[in-house]
Design a protein around this motif. Sequence first.
Motif, PDB file in Angstrom:
ATOM      1  N   LEU A  76       0.830  -1.196   0.000  1.00  0.00           N
ATOM      2  CA  LEU A  76       0.000   0.000   0.000  1.00  0.00           C
ATOM      3  C   LEU A  76       0.870   1.254   0.000  1.00  0.00           C
ATOM      4  O   LEU A  76       0.582   2.213  -0.722  1.00  0.00           O
ATOM      5  CB  LEU A  76      -0.929  -0.004   1.213  1.00  0.00           C
ATOM      6  N   LYS A  77       1.937   1.244   0.793  1.00  0.00           N
ATOM      7  CA  LYS A  77       2.816   2.419   0.845  1.00  0.00           C
ATOM      8  C   LYS A  77       3.485   2.652  -0.505  1.00  0.00           C
ATOM      9  O   LYS A  77       3.639   3.808  -0.940  1.00  0.00           O
ATOM     10  CB  LYS A  77       3.863   2.263   1.934  1.00  0.00           C
ATOM     11  N   LEU A  78       3.879   1.589  -1.174  1.00  0.00           N
ATOM     12  CA  LEU A  78       4.473   1.745  -2.506  1.00  0.00           C
ATOM     13  C   LEU A  78       3.479   2.399  -3.460  1.00  0.00           C
ATOM     14  O   LEU A  78       3.844   3.253  -4.279  1.00  0.00           O
ATOM     15  CB  LEU A  78       4.911   0.384  -3.047  1.00  0.00           C
ATOM     16  N   LEU A  79       2.213   1.993  -3.358  1.00  0.00           N
ATOM     17  CA  LEU A  79       1.195   2.572  -4.232  1.00  0.00           C
ATOM     18  C   LEU A  79       0.979   4.047  -3.935  1.00  0.00           C
ATOM     19  O   LEU A  79       0.971   4.876  -4.853  1.00  0.00           O
ATOM     20  CB  LEU A  79      -0.125   1.808  -4.069  1.00  0.00           C
ATOM     21  N   ILE A  80       0.796   4.387  -2.673  1.00  0.00           N
ATOM     22  CA  ILE A  80       0.472   5.783  -2.354  1.00  0.00           C
ATOM     23  C   ILE A  80       1.679   6.698  -2.582  1.00  0.00           C
ATOM     24  O   ILE A  80       1.514   7.871  -2.931  1.00  0.00           O
ATOM     25  CB  ILE A  80      -0.105   5.938  -0.935  1.00  0.00           C
ATOM     26  N   ASP A  81       2.886   6.170  -2.399  1.00  0.00           N
ATOM     27  CA  ASP A  81       4.068   6.967  -2.728  1.00  0.00           C
ATOM     28  C   ASP A  81       4.144   7.225  -4.232  1.00  0.00           C
ATOM     29  O   ASP A  81       4.659   8.259  -4.678  1.00  0.00           O
ATOM     30  CB  ASP A  81       5.339   6.259  -2.266  1.00  0.00           C
ATOM     31  N   ARG A  82       3.614   6.306  -5.012  1.00  0.00           N
ATOM     32  CA  ARG A  82       3.680   6.413  -6.473  1.00  0.00           C
ATOM     33  C   ARG A  82       2.631   7.363  -7.028  1.00  0.00           C
ATOM     34  O   ARG A  82       2.915   8.143  -7.945  1.00  0.00           O
ATOM     35  CB  ARG A  82       3.501   5.026  -7.081  1.00  0.00           C
ATOM     36  N   VAL A  83       1.416   7.317  -6.482  1.00  0.00           N
ATOM     37  CA  VAL A  83       0.326   8.097  -7.081  1.00  0.00           C
ATOM     38  C   VAL A  83      -0.093   9.294  -6.231  1.00  0.00           C
ATOM     39  O   VAL A  83      -0.901  10.108  -6.678  1.00  0.00           O
ATOM     40  CB  VAL A  83      -0.908   7.204  -7.373  1.00  0.00           C
ATOM     41  N   ASP A  84       0.427   9.398  -5.010  1.00  0.00           N
ATOM     42  CA  ASP A  84       0.195  10.556  -4.144  1.00  0.00           C
ATOM     43  C   ASP A  84      -1.292  10.924  -4.029  1.00  0.00           C
ATOM     44  O   ASP A  84      -1.714  12.014  -4.437  1.00  0.00           O
ATOM     45  CB  ASP A  84       0.987  11.760  -4.659  1.00  0.00           C
ATOM     46  N   PRO A  85      -2.111  10.039  -3.460  1.00  0.00           N
ATOM     47  CA  PRO A  85      -3.529  10.364  -3.283  1.00  0.00           C
ATOM     48  C   PRO A  85      -3.716  11.451  -2.230  1.00  0.00           C
ATOM     49  O   PRO A  85      -2.889  11.595  -1.323  1.00  0.00           O
ATOM     50  CB  PRO A  85      -4.123   9.034  -2.799  1.00  0.00           C
ATOM     51  N   PHE A  86      -4.788  12.224  -2.350  1.00  0.00           N
ATOM     52  CA  PHE A  86      -5.029  13.243  -1.330  1.00  0.00           C
ATOM     53  C   PHE A  86      -5.688  12.660  -0.085  1.00  0.00           C
ATOM     54  O   PHE A  86      -5.762  13.324   0.949  1.00  0.00           O
ATOM     55  CB  PHE A  86      -5.830  14.427  -1.888  1.00  0.00           C
ATOM     56  N   LEU A  87      -6.139  11.389  -0.178  1.00  0.00           N
ATOM     57  CA  LEU A  87      -6.691  10.725   0.996  1.00  0.00           C
ATOM     58  C   LEU A  87      -6.516   9.221   0.837  1.00  0.00           C
ATOM     59  O   LEU A  87      -6.678   8.679  -0.258  1.00  0.00           O
ATOM     60  CB  LEU A  87      -8.184  11.051   1.156  1.00  0.00           C
ATOM     61  N   VAL A  88      -6.182   8.553   1.947  1.00  0.00           N
ATOM     62  CA  VAL A  88      -6.124   7.097   2.002  1.00  0.00           C
ATOM     63  C   VAL A  88      -7.144   6.650   3.039  1.00  0.00           C
ATOM     64  O   VAL A  88      -7.180   7.185   4.153  1.00  0.00           O
ATOM     65  CB  VAL A  88      -4.718   6.603   2.405  1.00  0.00           C
ATOM     66  N   SER A  89      -7.966   5.681   2.685  1.00  0.00           N
ATOM     67  CA  SER A  89      -9.041   5.279   3.589  1.00  0.00           C
ATOM     68  C   SER A  89      -9.247   3.773   3.566  1.00  0.00           C
ATOM     69  O   SER A  89      -8.807   3.072   2.661  1.00  0.00           O
ATOM     70  CB  SER A  89     -10.353   5.978   3.208  1.00  0.00           C
ATOM     71  N   ASP A  90      -9.917   3.291   4.600  1.00  0.00           N
ATOM     72  CA  ASP A  90     -10.365   1.902   4.676  1.00  0.00           C
ATOM     73  C   ASP A  90     -11.563   1.883   5.605  1.00  0.00           C
ATOM     74  O   ASP A  90     -12.139   2.939   5.882  1.00  0.00           O
ATOM     75  CB  ASP A  90      -9.246   0.964   5.157  1.00  0.00           C
ATOM     76  N   HIS A  91     -11.953   0.697   6.084  1.00  0.00           N
ATOM     77  CA  HIS A  91     -13.234   0.543   6.779  1.00  0.00           C
ATOM     78  C   HIS A  91     -13.069   0.128   8.239  1.00  0.00           C
ATOM     79  O   HIS A  91     -12.100  -0.538   8.591  1.00  0.00           O
ATOM     80  CB  HIS A  91     -14.075  -0.519   6.069  1.00  0.00           C
ATOM     81  N   LEU A  92     -14.051   0.511   9.038  1.00  0.00           N
ATOM     82  CA  LEU A  92     -14.141   0.012  10.408  1.00  0.00           C
ATOM     83  C   LEU A  92     -14.750  -1.389  10.333  1.00  0.00           C
ATOM     84  O   LEU A  92     -15.960  -1.575  10.460  1.00  0.00           O
ATOM     85  CB  LEU A  92     -15.008   0.938  11.266  1.00  0.00           C
ATOM     86  N   ALA A  93     -13.877  -2.366  10.081  1.00  0.00           N
ATOM     87  CA  ALA A  93     -14.348  -3.725   9.812  1.00  0.00           C
ATOM     88  C   ALA A  93     -13.168  -4.678   9.909  1.00  0.00           C
ATOM     89  O   ALA A  93     -12.021  -4.258  10.073  1.00  0.00           O
ATOM     90  CB  ALA A  93     -14.967  -3.802   8.411  1.00  0.00           C
ATOM     91  N   TRP A  94     -13.467  -5.976   9.788  1.00  0.00           N
ATOM     92  CA  TRP A  94     -12.396  -6.972   9.659  1.00  0.00           C
ATOM     93  C   TRP A  94     -12.782  -7.975   8.582  1.00  0.00           C
ATOM     94  O   TRP A  94     -13.965  -8.194   8.312  1.00  0.00           O
ATOM     95  CB  TRP A  94     -12.110  -7.679  10.993  1.00  0.00           C
ATOM     96  N   ASN A  95     -11.782  -8.559   7.932  1.00  0.00           N
ATOM     97  CA  ASN A  95     -12.033  -9.607   6.930  1.00  0.00           C
ATOM     98  C   ASN A  95     -10.818 -10.519   6.771  1.00  0.00           C
ATOM     99  O   ASN A  95     -10.698 -11.227   5.788  1.00  0.00           O
ATOM    100  CB  ASN A  95     -12.427  -9.008   5.574  1.00  0.00           C
ATOM    101  N   HIS A  96      -9.930 -10.491   7.769  1.00  0.00           N
ATOM    102  CA  HIS A  96      -8.708 -11.291   7.698  1.00  0.00           C
ATOM    103  C   HIS A  96      -8.423 -11.868   9.075  1.00  0.00           C
ATOM    104  O   HIS A  96      -8.358 -11.136  10.065  1.00  0.00           O
ATOM    105  CB  HIS A  96      -7.543 -10.399   7.250  1.00  0.00           C
ATOM    106  N   PHE A  97      -8.271 -13.200   9.147  1.00  0.00           N
ATOM    107  CA  PHE A  97      -7.978 -13.840  10.429  1.00  0.00           C
ATOM    108  C   PHE A  97      -7.172 -15.106  10.187  1.00  0.00           C
ATOM    109  O   PHE A  97      -7.590 -15.998   9.440  1.00  0.00           O
ATOM    110  CB  PHE A  97      -9.277 -14.192  11.176  1.00  0.00           C
ATOM    111  N   ASN A  98      -5.989 -15.168  10.818  1.00  0.00           N
ATOM    112  CA  ASN A  98      -5.120 -16.347  10.742  1.00  0.00           C
ATOM    113  C   ASN A  98      -4.885 -16.816   9.299  1.00  0.00           C
ATOM    114  O   ASN A  98      -4.975 -18.000   8.988  1.00  0.00           O
ATOM    115  CB  ASN A  98      -5.701 -17.496  11.572  1.00  0.00           C
ATOM    116  N   GLY A  99      -4.603 -15.859   8.425  1.00  0.00           N
ATOM    117  CA  GLY A  99      -4.279 -16.194   7.051  1.00  0.00           C
ATOM    118  C   GLY A  99      -5.465 -16.407   6.140  1.00  0.00           C
ATOM    119  O   GLY A  99      -5.297 -16.625   4.940  1.00  0.00           O
ATOM    120  N   ILE A 100      -6.663 -16.347   6.676  1.00  0.00           N
ATOM    121  CA  ILE A 100      -7.873 -16.523   5.870  1.00  0.00           C
ATOM    122  C   ILE A 100      -8.470 -15.148   5.576  1.00  0.00           C
ATOM    123  O   ILE A 100      -8.699 -14.354   6.490  1.00  0.00           O
ATOM    124  CB  ILE A 100      -8.918 -17.397   6.594  1.00  0.00           C
ATOM    125  N   ARG A 101      -8.715 -14.876   4.309  1.00  0.00           N
ATOM    126  CA  ARG A 101      -9.307 -13.594   3.912  1.00  0.00           C
ATOM    127  C   ARG A 101     -10.728 -13.807   3.421  1.00  0.00           C
ATOM    128  O   ARG A 101     -10.983 -14.672   2.588  1.00  0.00           O
ATOM    129  CB  ARG A 101      -8.478 -12.920   2.811  1.00  0.00           C
TER     130      ARG A 101
END
Length: 266
Positions: free
Chosen positions: A61-86
């Motif tokens: 993710l850091k490589l992407l945002i360093d490359r395209v310089d978004p004015f905002l980075v966001s995600d969700h108040l949620a979970w979808n990853h546990f012990n290697g399972i997505r």
Amino acid sequence: MEKPNTDIDWFEVISENYMNTEGRPMSVLESIRKDYPITCHGVGMSLGSSNDIDPNYLKDLKLLIDRVDPFLVSDHLAWNHFNGIRLHELIPVPYHEECLEVITNHIDHVQNELKRQIAIENISAYFNYKSSTMKECEFLNLLTQKTGCLILLDINNVYVNAKNFQFNPVDFIKTIPKKSIAQIHLAGFTDMGNFLFDTHAEPVHPEVWNLLETFLDYIPENVPIMIEWDENVPEFQQLEDELNKVRKIVKKGIKNEVREPSELIY
């Protein structure tokens, strides 16, 4: 690539679609980025997981945002990853002190690694946890206080949850600190008969426009507002027409008095 003939001011991209990606996807993104500001909106950070944030995910993710310089980075108040399972869903989190501490630590870690504030979006949900000891809006408010993170306020999700769980959307939005609102999402839900389903497959419903109009005087001036449409996507002109409704509302400067829940949920 020639710049499109559109009045759209900026674009939002799903972060995961461009992480670890080259070829045509990245070429198209970089072409758009030459002419427009963008935001990077993620669905896979899994801030609510009891596991640590995946270091490889953050690196990509850091490589992407360093490359395209978004004015905002966001995600969700949620979970979808546990012990290697997505999981390919955004699962809500319980709203209690232990979970608040876990997510606070995760957000602090992410912001330190990315060296920027991130915005957290309120999600649509279809069940509650018995262990919750506070409301979602209170939980979000505490996260902003503890981490300095921003809020991506999804007004459609507020309305969907208010209808499904029978709470007052006015109270929800009033609880979110105005200064923390960095972006707003609007979308269309699907009425399933006994509940509303956040499908992003229809035009924005009147009830959601109503919430936006009601709180136009509350949200920050010039806050970025966008329309999400993920399924049954129409021609681009219809998407732009939906966005122009936002412009008309903002331009008119509608200042409605806050109405009772019965007028907002029906």
